[in-house]
Motif scaffolding. Structure first.
Motif, PDB file in Angstrom:
ATOM      1  N   SER A  80     -12.935   9.328   8.245  1.00 23.95           N
ATOM      2  CA  SER A  80     -11.632   8.775   8.527  1.00 23.95           C
ATOM      3  C   SER A  80     -11.718   7.548   9.359  1.00 23.95           C
ATOM      4  O   SER A  80     -10.864   6.435   9.160  1.00 23.95           O
ATOM      5  CB  SER A  80     -10.618   9.690   9.191  1.00 23.95           C
ATOM      6  N   TYR A  81     -12.654   7.330  10.385  1.00 27.11           N
ATOM      7  CA  TYR A  81     -12.978   6.383  10.938  1.00 27.11           C
ATOM      8  C   TYR A  81     -13.357   5.032   9.998  1.00 27.11           C
ATOM      9  O   TYR A  81     -12.975   3.961  10.243  1.00 27.11           O
ATOM     10  CB  TYR A  81     -14.395   6.637  12.015  1.00 27.11           C
ATOM     11  N   ASN A  82     -14.444   5.421   9.151  1.00 26.01           N
ATOM     12  CA  ASN A  82     -14.626   4.290   8.529  1.00 26.01           C
ATOM     13  C   ASN A  82     -13.649   3.709   7.302  1.00 26.01           C
ATOM     14  O   ASN A  82     -13.470   2.710   7.062  1.00 26.01           O
ATOM     15  CB  ASN A  82     -15.966   4.753   7.353  1.00 26.01           C
ATOM     16  N   ALA A  83     -12.817   4.948   6.669  1.00 24.51           N
ATOM     17  CA  ALA A  83     -11.851   4.392   5.925  1.00 24.51           C
ATOM     18  C   ALA A  83     -10.729   3.568   6.672  1.00 24.51           C
ATOM     19  O   ALA A  83     -10.184   2.569   5.997  1.00 24.51           O
ATOM     20  CB  ALA A  83     -10.886   5.789   5.365  1.00 24.51           C
ATOM     21  N   LEU A  84     -10.473   3.922   8.187  1.00 25.57           N
ATOM     22  CA  LEU A  84      -9.463   3.114   8.596  1.00 25.57           C
ATOM     23  C   LEU A  84     -10.078   1.546   8.768  1.00 25.57           C
ATOM     24  O   LEU A  84      -9.233   0.708   8.706  1.00 25.57           O
ATOM     25  CB  LEU A  84      -8.982   3.486  10.194  1.00 25.57           C
ATOM     26  N   ASN A  85     -11.334   1.284   9.095  1.00 23.11           N
ATOM     27  CA  ASN A  85     -11.960   0.027   9.178  1.00 23.11           C
ATOM     28  C   ASN A  85     -11.927  -0.736   7.967  1.00 23.11           C
ATOM     29  O   ASN A  85     -11.658  -1.726   7.813  1.00 23.11           O
ATOM     30  CB  ASN A  85     -13.266   0.106   9.679  1.00 23.11           C
ATOM     31  N   GLU A  86     -12.096   0.243   6.723  1.00 24.41           N
ATOM     32  CA  GLU A  86     -11.921  -0.426   5.282  1.00 24.41           C
ATOM     33  C   GLU A  86     -10.614  -1.135   5.250  1.00 24.41           C
ATOM     34  O   GLU A  86     -10.241  -2.123   4.634  1.00 24.41           O
ATOM     35  CB  GLU A  86     -12.342   0.535   4.297  1.00 24.41           C
ATOM     36  N   LEU A  87      -9.630  -0.111   5.515  1.00 23.09           N
ATOM     37  CA  LEU A  87      -8.286  -0.531   5.528  1.00 23.09           C
ATOM     38  C   LEU A  87      -7.846  -1.624   6.380  1.00 23.09           C
ATOM     39  O   LEU A  87      -7.205  -2.641   5.745  1.00 23.09           O
ATOM     40  CB  LEU A  87      -7.275   0.554   5.835  1.00 23.09           C
ATOM     41  N   ILE A  91      -7.903   2.358  -7.691  1.00 29.52           N
ATOM     42  CA  ILE A  91      -7.706   1.500  -6.378  1.00 29.52           C
ATOM     43  C   ILE A  91      -8.249   2.277  -5.363  1.00 29.52           C
ATOM     44  O   ILE A  91      -8.169   3.440  -5.378  1.00 29.52           O
ATOM     45  CB  ILE A  91      -6.334   0.934  -6.141  1.00 29.52           C
ATOM     46  N   PRO A  92      -8.635   1.591  -4.107  1.00 29.45           N
ATOM     47  CA  PRO A  92      -9.087   2.397  -2.972  1.00 29.45           C
ATOM     48  C   PRO A  92      -8.273   3.729  -2.255  1.00 29.45           C
ATOM     49  O   PRO A  92      -6.851   3.236  -2.353  1.00 29.45           O
ATOM     50  CB  PRO A  92      -9.623   1.271  -1.969  1.00 29.45           C
ATOM     51  N   VAL A  93      -8.750   4.445  -2.261  1.00 30.67           N
ATOM     52  CA  VAL A  93      -7.868   5.609  -1.484  1.00 30.67           C
ATOM     53  C   VAL A  93      -8.484   6.142  -0.307  1.00 30.67           C
ATOM     54  O   VAL A  93      -9.641   6.121  -0.050  1.00 30.67           O
ATOM     55  CB  VAL A  93      -8.098   7.021  -2.401  1.00 30.67           C
ATOM     56  N   TYR A  94      -7.427   5.619   0.756  1.00 28.38           N
ATOM     57  CA  TYR A  94      -7.997   5.618   2.164  1.00 28.38           C
ATOM     58  C   TYR A  94      -7.616   7.135   2.779  1.00 28.38           C
ATOM     59  O   TYR A  94      -6.348   7.429   2.961  1.00 28.38           O
ATOM     60  CB  TYR A  94      -7.386   4.616   2.911  1.00 28.38           C
ATOM     61  N   THR A  95      -8.485   7.743   3.082  1.00 31.36           N
ATOM     62  CA  THR A  95      -8.370   9.124   3.723  1.00 31.36           C
ATOM     63  C   THR A  95      -8.388   9.000   5.257  1.00 31.36           C
ATOM     64  O   THR A  95      -9.442   8.863   5.818  1.00 31.36           O
ATOM     65  CB  THR A  95      -9.243  10.139   3.084  1.00 31.36           C
ATOM     66  N   ILE A 143       0.783  -1.120  -0.038  1.00 33.07           N
ATOM     67  CA  ILE A 143       0.015   0.040   0.096  1.00 33.07           C
ATOM     68  C   ILE A 143       1.043   1.194  -0.029  1.00 33.07           C
ATOM     69  O   ILE A 143       1.891   1.296   0.691  1.00 33.07           O
ATOM     70  CB  ILE A 143      -0.879   0.078   1.310  1.00 33.07           C
ATOM     71  N   ILE A 144       0.401   2.241  -0.713  1.00 35.02           N
ATOM     72  CA  ILE A 144       1.350   3.373  -0.781  1.00 35.02           C
ATOM     73  C   ILE A 144       0.621   4.460   0.155  1.00 35.02           C
ATOM     74  O   ILE A 144      -0.389   4.657   0.326  1.00 35.02           O
ATOM     75  CB  ILE A 144       1.216   3.931  -2.314  1.00 35.02           C
ATOM     76  N   PHE A 145       1.663   5.128   0.765  1.00 38.53           N
ATOM     77  CA  PHE A 145       1.036   6.183   1.658  1.00 38.53           C
ATOM     78  C   PHE A 145       1.757   7.637   1.388  1.00 38.53           C
ATOM     79  O   PHE A 145       3.040   7.767   1.070  1.00 38.53           O
ATOM     80  CB  PHE A 145       1.740   5.816   3.123  1.00 38.53           C
ATOM     81  N   ARG A 190       1.201   3.393  -9.619  1.00 41.98           N
ATOM     82  CA  ARG A 190       0.668   2.478  -8.486  1.00 41.98           C
ATOM     83  C   ARG A 190       1.265   1.230  -8.570  1.00 41.98           C
ATOM     84  O   ARG A 190       0.936   0.543  -7.537  1.00 41.98           O
ATOM     85  CB  ARG A 190      -0.788   2.379  -8.402  1.00 41.98           C
ATOM     86  N   ARG A 191       1.813   0.739  -9.702  1.00 44.17           N
ATOM     87  CA  ARG A 191       2.209  -0.690  -9.661  1.00 44.17           C
ATOM     88  C   ARG A 191       1.290  -1.706  -9.179  1.00 44.17           C
ATOM     89  O   ARG A 191       0.272  -1.588  -9.548  1.00 44.17           O
ATOM     90  CB  ARG A 191       3.700  -0.556  -8.776  1.00 44.17           C
ATOM     91  N   THR A 192       1.916  -2.692  -8.205  1.00 47.41           N
ATOM     92  CA  THR A 192       0.858  -3.545  -7.865  1.00 47.41           C
ATOM     93  C   THR A 192       0.215  -3.315  -6.430  1.00 47.41           C
ATOM     94  O   THR A 192      -0.459  -4.008  -5.772  1.00 47.41           O
ATOM     95  CB  THR A 192       1.542  -4.984  -7.670  1.00 47.41           C
ATOM     96  N   ALA A 193       0.125  -2.047  -5.893  1.00 45.27           N
ATOM     97  CA  ALA A 193      -0.343  -1.526  -4.840  1.00 45.27           C
ATOM     98  C   ALA A 193      -1.782  -1.888  -4.706  1.00 45.27           C
ATOM     99  O   ALA A 193      -2.314  -1.661  -5.704  1.00 45.27           O
ATOM    100  CB  ALA A 193      -0.094  -0.093  -4.403  1.00 45.27           C
ATOM    101  N   SER A 194      -2.447  -2.257  -3.350  1.00 40.17           N
ATOM    102  CA  SER A 194      -3.636  -2.480  -3.511  1.00 40.17           C
ATOM    103  C   SER A 194      -4.574  -1.219  -3.147  1.00 40.17           C
ATOM    104  O   SER A 194      -5.772  -1.263  -3.121  1.00 40.17           O
ATOM    105  CB  SER A 194      -4.006  -3.670  -2.291  1.00 40.17           C
ATOM    106  N   GLY A 195      -3.964  -0.285  -2.408  1.00 45.21           N
ATOM    107  CA  GLY A 195      -4.531   0.919  -2.059  1.00 45.21           C
ATOM    108  C   GLY A 195      -3.487   2.230  -1.945  1.00 45.21           C
ATOM    109  O   GLY A 195      -2.305   1.916  -1.962  1.00 45.21           O
ATOM    110  N   VAL A 196      -4.148   3.211  -1.718  1.00 47.58           N
ATOM    111  CA  VAL A 196      -3.374   4.533  -1.289  1.00 47.58           C
ATOM    112  C   VAL A 196      -4.060   5.012  -0.029  1.00 47.58           C
ATOM    113  O   VAL A 196      -5.201   5.355  -0.296  1.00 47.58           O
ATOM    114  CB  VAL A 196      -3.406   5.319  -2.764  1.00 47.58           C
TER     115      VAL A 196
END
Ligand code: UDX
Length: 444
Positions: free
Chosen positions: A430-437, A228-232, A130-132, A200-206
């Motif tokens: 952000s709470y939801n995005a963390l749980n999705e991650l 791909i999913p973007v987690y804020t 995952i890319i940060f 993003r190469r093979t990353a599953s999310g950002v």
């Protein structure tokens, strides 16, 4: 008896600079709270003693990386391109050894988007990655715009004022002249770096340390582009309920000094961990601050002894100087009414999280972008451009701290503070995005 789930390890790879380490460590803390174990892979251990106060984390070294001291000689773009080349094989060895040590139990490699060499190891060992992105979503969107540019044509186009002021599609009010390219050497090389950073190469999310209520346009654009999913998850220091992750020793005496000041009377001045004012600017700043007659807390990394002699007594009588402050605690303190900032992304998020309006004095590209958002999009601050001179400093400080327009900015900043708080509460973005991650990390 209920079976205890085995902790799964996440490998974090930060760029070893304060502004990048801090959000990565907050992310580590957030993931620890969700039951993961953390290994931090570092290229440069020249700050080894500072790293040791991250309890519970395992630290490993990427031996063949490039020392940070090379940034000066190479410039930031060439440094990063070379760092990524040098570290790739060495990081593969690190991961191979770690897999043996951890019995193959690595859930994911999460790397700073500037440390893109990490993906080769993840791919080789079939590990999810995952890319940060530790700066703003708009900054990331700018990278993807730059990635599509023909550098030579762009430089010619930019001679036309109409094109300079053309608004970038779907990113209002960003115009082409605002793209953060200044200070990074030849555009061709910078665009090459951008291509690597947005690949993003093979990353599953950002993961992005931002909040949807601050940057919805840029986030929509990124979501579409990456596919791909973007987690804020931001502001990560709140999402993770983190303490400080300072690489430098904090001088807590300033909190005692703040305790003696009136509510919202103090202007706090800090320019982050990299940039410094020149001597002339320090002198003008000192006069301007003293002439405003307001108390000030000023972070000068070289200490008060570096102040020009003619102002040092006056400054120490009217203000308080530290080499490094516990910044989040300072911004949270009721005595602080405004923040004079270079507009590093962490400082911006920390200030908005406490509802503190800003005076923006950015140094380089991406900070200018942040300053533009503070002044023109969120309208919670004043941008000070041109040469710093004492009259301008005094006026800006009074506008923010005393005038009605400053009070309006504070009110808007406090509204954002509430929005940011809501984003990390149960059901917030952000709470939801963390749980999705976390779900992704558990199922990958
Ligand atoms: C770098 C880049 O310069 C910036 O443009 C980018 O957005 C992030 O990476 P830096 O210049 O250090 O960061 O600024 P910033 O992002 O604001 O990070 C500084 C961090 O140091 C903040 O988390 C702040 O709380 C902390 N800090 C700063 C302290 O803890 N004490 C201080 O006295 C000053």
């Amino acid at each position: 008896m209920e079976k205890v789930a085995h902790k799964r390890r996440i490998v974090l790879v930060p760029l070893p600079l304060q502004g990048h380490v801090t959000p990565m460590m907050h992310l580590g803390k957030a993931l620890t709270l969700k039951g993961f174990s953390i290994t931090v892979a570092l290229g440069q251990l020249d700050q080894v003693s500072s790293w040791q106060h991250f309890p519970g984390y395992q630290f490993i070294t990427i031996p063949e990386s490039l020392p940070l001291s090379e940034v000066k000689a190479l410039g930031p773009v060439e440094f990063l391109i070379k760092l990524n080349k040098t570290s790739e094989a060495s990081f593969k060895d690190c991961i191979s050894q770690l897999l043996i040590q951890q019995g193959n139990d690595i859930a994911c490699v999460i790397y700073d988007d500037l440390m893109y060499f990490c993906e080769a190891a993840a791919k080789e060992f079939k590990l999810p990655s995952i890319i940060f992105s530790t700066t703003s979503a708009t900054h990331k969107a700018c990278f993807s715009i730059l990635n599509k540019l023909n550098p030579k044509k762009f430089l010619i186009d930019m001679e036309d004022p109409e094109l300079q002021n053309k608004v970038v599609e779907n990113l209002h009010p960003l115009s082409y002249k605002d793209l953060p390219i200044a200070g990074f050497g030849p555009l061709e090389r910078f665009v090459e770096l951008c291509k690597e950073v947005v690949n993003r190469r093979t990353a599953s999310g950002v993961i992005i340390n931002t909040v949807t209520s601050l940057e919805s346009l840029s986030l929509t654009r990124l979501q579409q582009e990456f596919g791909i999913p973007v987690y804020t998850l931001g502001p990560l220091h709140i999402t993770a309920a983190s303490t400080t992750y300072s690489l430098l020793e904090e001088d807590r005496s300033c909190i005692e000094w703040l305790n003696m000041q009136k509510p919202r009377s103090v202007i706090y001045i800090s320019l982050g961990s990299i940039f410094d004012m020149g001597t002339k600017e320090v002198l003008e700043m000192a006069w301007g601050l003293c002439d405003s007659n307001l108390p000030f807390l000023w972070v000068i990394r070289d200490g008060s002894e570096s102040l020009p002699e003619e102002v040092s007594t006056m400054v120490s009588e009217r203000g308080y100087i530290v080499k490094w402050a516990p910044q989040i605690e300072v911004l949270r303190h009721p005595a602080v009414g405004g923040f004079w900032s270079h507009c590093g992304w962490n400082s911006i998020l920390e200030s908005i999280s406490e509802g503190v309006p800003m005076i923006c004095r950015p140094f380089q590209g991406e900070q200018k972008l942040n300053a533009m958002h503070v002044e023109s999009v969120w309208r919670i601050g004043i941008h000070v451009g041109g040469e710093v001179e004492r009259g301008g400093v005094e006026r800006a400080v009074k506008r923010l701290m005393i005038d009605e327009e400053g009070a309006d900015m504070r009110e808007r900043a406090l509204d954002f503070k509430e929005k940011l708080k809501a984003s990390v509460r149960s059901g917030g973005s952000s709470y939801n995005a963390l749980n999705e991650l976390v779900n992704l990390l558990k199922t990958e």
